[in-house]
Scaffold this motif. Structure first.
Motif, PDB file in Angstrom:
ATOM      1  N   ASP A  89       0.843  -1.193   0.000  1.00 30.20           N
ATOM      2  CA  ASP A  89       0.000   0.000   0.000  1.00 30.20           C
ATOM      3  C   ASP A  89       0.879   1.245   0.000  1.00 30.20           C
ATOM      4  O   ASP A  89       2.049   1.213   0.385  1.00 30.20           O
ATOM      5  N   VAL A  90       0.304   2.341  -0.481  1.00 30.26           N
ATOM      6  CA  VAL A  90       1.030   3.611  -0.562  1.00 30.26           C
ATOM      7  C   VAL A  90       0.666   4.436   0.659  1.00 30.26           C
ATOM      8  O   VAL A  90      -0.439   4.974   0.749  1.00 30.26           O
ATOM      9  N   SER A  91       1.604   4.524   1.606  1.00 28.19           N
ATOM     10  CA  SER A  91       1.342   5.269   2.836  1.00 28.19           C
ATOM     11  C   SER A  91       2.289   6.447   3.015  1.00 28.19           C
ATOM     12  O   SER A  91       1.888   7.498   3.508  1.00 28.19           O
ATOM     13  N   ASP A  92       3.542   6.304   2.616  1.00 32.60           N
ATOM     14  CA  ASP A  92       4.539   7.365   2.834  1.00 32.60           C
ATOM     15  C   ASP A  92       4.821   8.186   1.585  1.00 32.60           C
ATOM     16  O   ASP A  92       5.643   9.099   1.617  1.00 32.60           O
ATOM     17  N   GLY A  93       4.161   7.881   0.498  1.00 25.95           N
ATOM     18  CA  GLY A  93       4.370   8.587  -0.759  1.00 25.95           C
ATOM     19  C   GLY A  93       4.614   7.598  -1.884  1.00 25.95           C
ATOM     20  O   GLY A  93       5.308   6.594  -1.701  1.00 25.95           O
ATOM     21  N   LEU A  94       4.044   7.865  -3.063  1.00 29.27           N
ATOM     22  CA  LEU A  94       4.171   6.938  -4.184  1.00 29.27           C
ATOM     23  C   LEU A  94       5.630   6.674  -4.540  1.00 29.27           C
ATOM     24  O   LEU A  94       6.014   5.534  -4.806  1.00 29.27           O
ATOM     25  N   LEU A  95       6.462   7.718  -4.544  1.00 29.51           N
ATOM     26  CA  LEU A  95       7.842   7.530  -4.982  1.00 29.51           C
ATOM     27  C   LEU A  95       8.653   6.710  -3.989  1.00 29.51           C
ATOM     28  O   LEU A  95       9.347   5.766  -4.368  1.00 29.51           O
TER      29      LEU A  95
END
Length: 306
Positions: free
Chosen positions: A208-214
């Motif tokens: 999952d994307v929690s801290d930023g997509l990059l």
């Protein structure tokens, strides 16, 4: 006497990896632990939230409770798991009744029974005045092997279940006194449980994307031993987001969409956007429009706190 060394988040986690020798821990490089138990696989995760970091001191505690549940269940979604129950760690403070109301809403909405936990109260002399709360979520895997961040292979497609940047806009609107409809993505995210369950039998890697997509894409690439190539104009963004803020949206985080890879030309069984491809491991784990992204890739705890 030598003062104890202070570690940043990545250094602290690296030190913990030496203790996480059980295979269930997955080397502490995944969204959750996977414990083989009898004929099933249990998925376990624990996330914390801190006042002033994950929520604003003026926020409705009912929304804080919802977000605490949703963010933990998002880790289960990344494993294709369904909730079996949660354990709450709660620091008493203001508006506890509102927190309980939001907790009940979230548990009912996601069919996640409360199994137990612990409550504490900080002394009145607490220097920071900030509260910290945590939740352990337990899930039952619906497919085995349980997806991990590892497994992406060159030639796979890179996919995302929804736009990034809505939580960033919601946070900014909340700070500015925006109306509730402007801030829902930040206050009450929706874990992609149904999507994770549908994708689990098909994906080569998922998180999952929690801290930023990059930064999360770079983590998936490193876990898989590949390079991820993202096409910037393929990344879905909220309609309200100015095009000039696309780079901010890909770094901000709190979106809780699923990032995953699928073999070849396979298409997902749920709404998703193909945002790039998996390439053989190169000098950099991540490329955006063919170039390694510069500067901060996403949120790292401890790196921006005063």
């Amino acid at each position: 006497m030598t003062a104890p060394l202070s570690l940043d988040e990545s250094g602290f986690i690296a030190a913990l990896r030496a203790m996480a020798y059980d295979p269930a821990a997955r080397g502490l490089v995944d969204d959750a632990a996977v414990l083989e138990f009898g004929g099933e696989a249990l998925v376990l995760t624990h996330d914390m939230m801190v006042e002033g970091v994950h929520w604003l001191p003026t926020q409705d505690m009912a929304d804080v409770a919802w977000k605490l549940v949703a963010t933990n269940l998002s880790d289960l979604a990344a494993k294709g798991a369904v909730p079996a129950g949660v354990l709450l760690g709660y620091m008493l403070g203001r508006d506890d009744a509102r927190f309980l109301a939001g907790l009940r809403e979230a548990l009912d909405a996601f069919d996640a029974p409360l199994l137990g936990g612990d409550t504490v109260a900080a002394p009145a002399t607490n220097a920071t005045g900030r509260r910290a709360i945590g939740l352990t979520a337990i899930g039952r895997a619906t497919h085995r092997p349980v997806p991990s961040r590892a497994g992406a292979r060159p030639g796979d497609g890179l996919w995302l279940t929804g736009p990034v940047g809505a939580a960033m806009l919601g946070f900014e609107a909340l700070q500015a006194g925006g109306i509730p409809t402007d801030t829902a993505a930040f206050r009450r995210p929706a874990p992609r449980l149904a999507e994770g369950k549908a994708l689990a039998p098909l994906v080569s890697a998922m998180m999952d994307v929690s801290d930023g997509l990059l930064i999360d894409s770079a983590r998936l690439a490193e876990a898989s031993g590949v390079t991820l190539a993202i096409a910037g104009d393929a990344v879905p963004l909220p309609a309200a987001l100015p095009a000039t803020r696309a780079a901010d949206a890909m770094r901000w985080g709190d979106d809780y969409e699923l990032l995953f890879t699928l073999p070849g030309r396979m298409t997902p069984p749920c709404p998703a956007w193909r945002i790039g491809s998996v390439e053989p491991q190169g000098r950099h784990p991540l490329l955006v429009d063919g170039i390694p992204p510069a500067g901060r890739l996403g949120y790292i705890h401890g790196a921006y706190d005063n």
